[in-house]
Design a protein around this motif. Structure first.
Motif, PDB file in Angstrom:
ATOM      1  N   ASN A 130      -2.763   1.263  -1.367  1.00  0.00           N
ATOM      2  CA  ASN A 130      -2.970   2.270  -0.329  1.00  0.00           C
ATOM      3  C   ASN A 130      -4.216   3.089  -0.629  1.00  0.00           C
ATOM      4  O   ASN A 130      -4.721   3.073  -1.743  1.00  0.00           O
ATOM      5  CB  ASN A 130      -1.761   3.199  -0.265  1.00  0.00           C
ATOM      6  N   THR A 171      -5.863   7.100  -0.174  1.00  0.00           N
ATOM      7  CA  THR A 171      -5.354   8.456   0.022  1.00  0.00           C
ATOM      8  C   THR A 171      -5.796   9.019   1.366  1.00  0.00           C
ATOM      9  O   THR A 171      -6.836   8.642   1.906  1.00  0.00           O
ATOM     10  CB  THR A 171      -5.847   9.411  -1.081  1.00  0.00           C
ATOM     11  N   SER A 201      -0.436   2.282   8.501  1.00  0.00           N
ATOM     12  CA  SER A 201       0.403   2.350   7.320  1.00  0.00           C
ATOM     13  C   SER A 201       1.464   1.259   7.409  1.00  0.00           C
ATOM     14  O   SER A 201       2.255   1.223   8.339  1.00  0.00           O
ATOM     15  CB  SER A 201       1.055   3.736   7.238  1.00  0.00           C
ATOM     16  N   LEU A 202       1.429   0.347   6.452  1.00  0.00           N
ATOM     17  CA  LEU A 202       2.365  -0.778   6.468  1.00  0.00           C
ATOM     18  C   LEU A 202       3.303  -0.674   5.263  1.00  0.00           C
ATOM     19  O   LEU A 202       3.074   0.114   4.362  1.00  0.00           O
ATOM     20  CB  LEU A 202       1.599  -2.104   6.397  1.00  0.00           C
ATOM     21  N   LEU A 238       5.981   0.806  -3.190  1.00  0.00           N
ATOM     22  CA  LEU A 238       4.522   0.690  -3.202  1.00  0.00           C
ATOM     23  C   LEU A 238       3.869   2.063  -3.152  1.00  0.00           C
ATOM     24  O   LEU A 238       2.930   2.355  -3.868  1.00  0.00           O
ATOM     25  CB  LEU A 238       4.083  -0.078  -1.957  1.00  0.00           C
ATOM     26  N   ARG A 239       4.454   2.835  -2.247  1.00  0.00           N
ATOM     27  CA  ARG A 239       3.928   4.172  -2.019  1.00  0.00           C
ATOM     28  C   ARG A 239       3.894   4.973  -3.322  1.00  0.00           C
ATOM     29  O   ARG A 239       2.882   5.542  -3.701  1.00  0.00           O
ATOM     30  CB  ARG A 239       4.833   4.848  -0.998  1.00  0.00           C
ATOM     31  N   SER A 283       1.470   3.552  -5.956  1.00  0.00           N
ATOM     32  CA  SER A 283       0.062   3.870  -5.748  1.00  0.00           C
ATOM     33  C   SER A 283      -0.210   5.328  -6.066  1.00  0.00           C
ATOM     34  O   SER A 283      -1.290   5.690  -6.502  1.00  0.00           O
ATOM     35  CB  SER A 283      -0.341   3.540  -4.316  1.00  0.00           C
ATOM     36  N   LEU A 298      -2.756   6.664  -8.810  1.00  0.00           N
ATOM     37  CA  LEU A 298      -3.716   7.705  -8.474  1.00  0.00           C
ATOM     38  C   LEU A 298      -3.770   8.753  -9.583  1.00  0.00           C
ATOM     39  O   LEU A 298      -4.833   9.179 -10.033  1.00  0.00           O
ATOM     40  CB  LEU A 298      -3.283   8.351  -7.158  1.00  0.00           C
TER      41      LEU A 298
END
Lengths: 415, 227
Positions: free
Chosen positions: A79, A81, A101-102, B2-3, B6, B10
């Protein structure tokens, strides 16, 4: 004269000849079918996105980013930001931008979070826009717009409830927050048909109670979620339009050199061409195999002609006795082969069209691949010509043998 | 999943960002990139080519011969017709042309870099001479010269760290009265630079973007209907 003789001779051996014709017909149908699927797939990919100058995502490969963000095929990219996205769309070159957004799914269909700009800026098939076949665009937080295939496969109507699943395996569902189908899109022949579209805020909302990927015990009431700030932290990718094509490369470079986060901006057309150059090897192999099948059928033709030579010795001898020159025997055999090849090729094309007409809706439904049916054109003509020429070449071998035989034992039959 | 991953990534990555990102772009000897953007009668053409293709070396120019080679290459690149020959029927006129040498891995400040670019290498070269000779030079030129020196020094240091790839960059802005007359592009580039083997050409217009590969043996591109 020879032509009539050839036709009559072929008719006399109807069954054997028919088998050879069928073999050639199937091989030609296969060859042209492969070609149709190949060009159809290309066209359908190329038609999926138009009007978007750049696709921005996390740094990966251009093909991967294109496949995942537009076609929802292949591995998920990282992803990016929300801050980086804001930085990019604030650049002067940017005309419009649509975030995507997937990562969630509904049954076998992908759920995509985006903004209402998606419906204005997403274009397919040379600039055609999306249209609703019923209902309206998302208005409420828990509204979803679904593609034509989603509606057809799951039997959804406007106002049907939908439960979105976390990830793409549906073992965990966001069942505490059901959605409502607010609109159904017209069929486009693109992956949009198989997508459930919700707002970006909705994607955030369904993840409120999900910490570290697992569902926490506490369920936040929907009313509380509605009051929350649902600005996303991250998006998967963004489609970007530039104000002028002159700025495309400048913006692309600026994004690729963006320091705060490794980003990648791709030109969809170029990425697609890159994909073709990779797929091209497999395509060539496929084409080579289908050419091989045609060659095999032609060798079958040659074998059949050879086999017939023995039983036709008497026939040849009579021809010679009637005053036919040896080259007439040669020409007769050649002509027979060419006629078989011609009939075979034409029948093959007919077979292909029949197949296309029957299978077209099914292929479209199963693979989202629309194979257009055009009237036979130059390509088909070339194939017919090519097969006829090739048949003349391969049958020259038995024809030469027949020529020799007719010289040697034409009048002296020893059976 | 996933969110949150990530997000983790970060957080893990942020100290690196704070230090200053370390990254290098793709670099392939023998292969240059040419981007052409078209909007109506306006064209912007950009060339990116590895130093190895243009001058045959990629280290910072130290010897006089190296420096002369770089200057000569920049002078050639400053002229669009030595890169691409456009048909006369298109009536194109070049309104701006720039060429510069960019050393990979150099942590230059982008604003300085732009300034540097705007003045062009020939100018700097002249400034340099003037400065040495203590002849008349204005403050502006003097400042520029300092910038230039510092810049080079910076580039040089980092270039050694990063393996010393260098890239020539040129950009041209032009207007064509009859852009539809551009049917083929002839790449004079290959004639000028004998180490160059291939150019990746990308053309962006209102109709979208397309890519082509042009090789030394077939140094022309059919672009009928693209402009």
């Amino acid at each position: 004269m020879i032509f009539r003789l050839a036709l009559a001779s072929l008719l006399a051996r109807f069954v054997t000849v028919l088998m050879t014709v069928i073999a050639i017909a199937f091989s030609v149908a296969l060859f042209l079918g492969v070609e149709k699927v190949r060009t159809g797939a290309k066209a359908s990919f190329a038609d999926t996105i138009s009007g978007t100058d750049l696709i921005v995502g996390a740094r990966s490969g251009s093909v991967q980013l294109l496949l995942y963000s537009v076609f929802r095929i292949g591995n998920a990219t990282n992803n990016i930001t929300w801050e980086s996205y804001q930085d990019i769309i604030a650049r002067p070159e940017v005309d419009w931008a649509v975030p995507i957004s997937l990562g969630d799914s509904h049954r076998q269909f992908r759920v995509m979070g985006t903004t209402s700009d998606f419906f204005t800026h997403y274009k397919y098939r040379q600039g055609q826009g999306l249209a609703l076949q019923g209902g309206a665009l998302m208005d409420d937080l828990y509204d979803a717009v679904i593609g034509a295939d989603v509606a057809a496969a799951l039997g959804y109507k406007v106002d049907s409830p939908i439960v979105v699943a976390h990830g793409i395996a549906s073992f965990t569902e966001h069942d505490d927050q059901p959605f409502r189908v607010s609109g159904i899109l017209e069929k486009t022949g693109t992956p949009v048909d198989r997508t459930v579209i919700v707002s970006l805020a909705a994607i955030e909302a369904i993840h409120v109670d999900w910490k570290s990927g697992a569902k926490s015990g506490v369920v936040t009431p929907v009313e509380v979620i509605r009051e929350m700030d649902l600005t996303p932290n991250a998006i998967t990718a963004a489609m970007v339009g530039v104000k002028s094509p002159l700025q495309t490369f400048k913006l692309q470079r600026a994004i690729n050199e963006y320091r705060e986060e490794p980003l990648l901006a791709i030109l969809p057309g170029v990425a697609l061409q890159e994909l073709w150059s990779i797929v091209g090897i497999a395509e060539t192999a496929l084409l080579a195999v289908s050419v091989m099948v045609v060659v095999t059928a032609l060798i079958g033709l040659m074998a059949a002609q050879f086999a017939s030579l023995n039983e036709r010795r008497r026939e040849m001898a009579i021809l010679r006795a009637m005053g036919a020159r040896p080259w007439v025997v040669f020409a007769l055999l050649l002509l027979e082969s060419v006629v078989i090849a011609f009939v075979g090729a034409v029948l093959g094309i007919a077979l292909l069209y029949a197949g296309l007409i029957i299978a077209q809706p099914w292929i479209d439904a199963a693979y989202g691949l629309w194979l257009p049916i055009h009237a036979p054109g130059l390509q088909e003509g070339l194939v017919i010509g090519g097969v006829m020429l090739a048949s003349a070449i391969v049958s020259a071998v038995p024809a030469v043998r027949a020529y020799r035989l007719s010289l040697a034992d034409g009048m002296n039959v020893r059976i | 999943m996933l969110r949150s991953l990530s997000l983790l990534a970060l957080i893990a990555a942020s100290p690196v960002v704070a230090e200053g990102a370390r990254e290098l772009s793709a670099h392939e000897h023998g292969v240059g990139e040419l981007n052409i953007a078209v909007a109506g009668s306006d064209l912007v053409i950009e060339l990116h080519a590895p130093g190895a293709d243009i001058v045959g070396f990629e280290h910072a120019a130290e010897s006089d011969a190296d420096k002369a080679a770089v200057e000569a290459a920049l002078a050639v690149l400053g002229d669009l017709s030595s890169v691409i020959a456009l048909p006369a029927a298109a009536e194109c006129s070049v309104s701006a042309a720039e060429a510069e040498l960019h050393i990979e891995g150099a942590h230059e400040d982008h604003d300085d870099h732009d300034e540097h670019e705007a003045h062009g290498h020939d100018d700097h070269h002249d400034d340099h001479k003037e400065h040495d000779d203590h002849k008349d030079h204005d403050d502006h030129a003097h400042e520029d010269h300092k910038d230039h020196d510092a810049h080079d020094h910076d580039e040089h240091d980092h270039a050694e760290e990063a393996g010393g790839h260098s890239e020539f960059e040129a950009s041209y802005t032009l207007t064509c009265a009859a852009p539809d007359q551009i049917e083929t592009l002839d790449f004079a580039y290959f004639g000028q630079f004998e180490n160059a083997r291939e150019l990746h050409v990308q053309i962006a217009s209102d109709a979208g973007a397309q890519a082509f590969d042009v090789e030394r043996d077939a140094a022309a591109l059919d672009v009928k209907g693209l402009f």
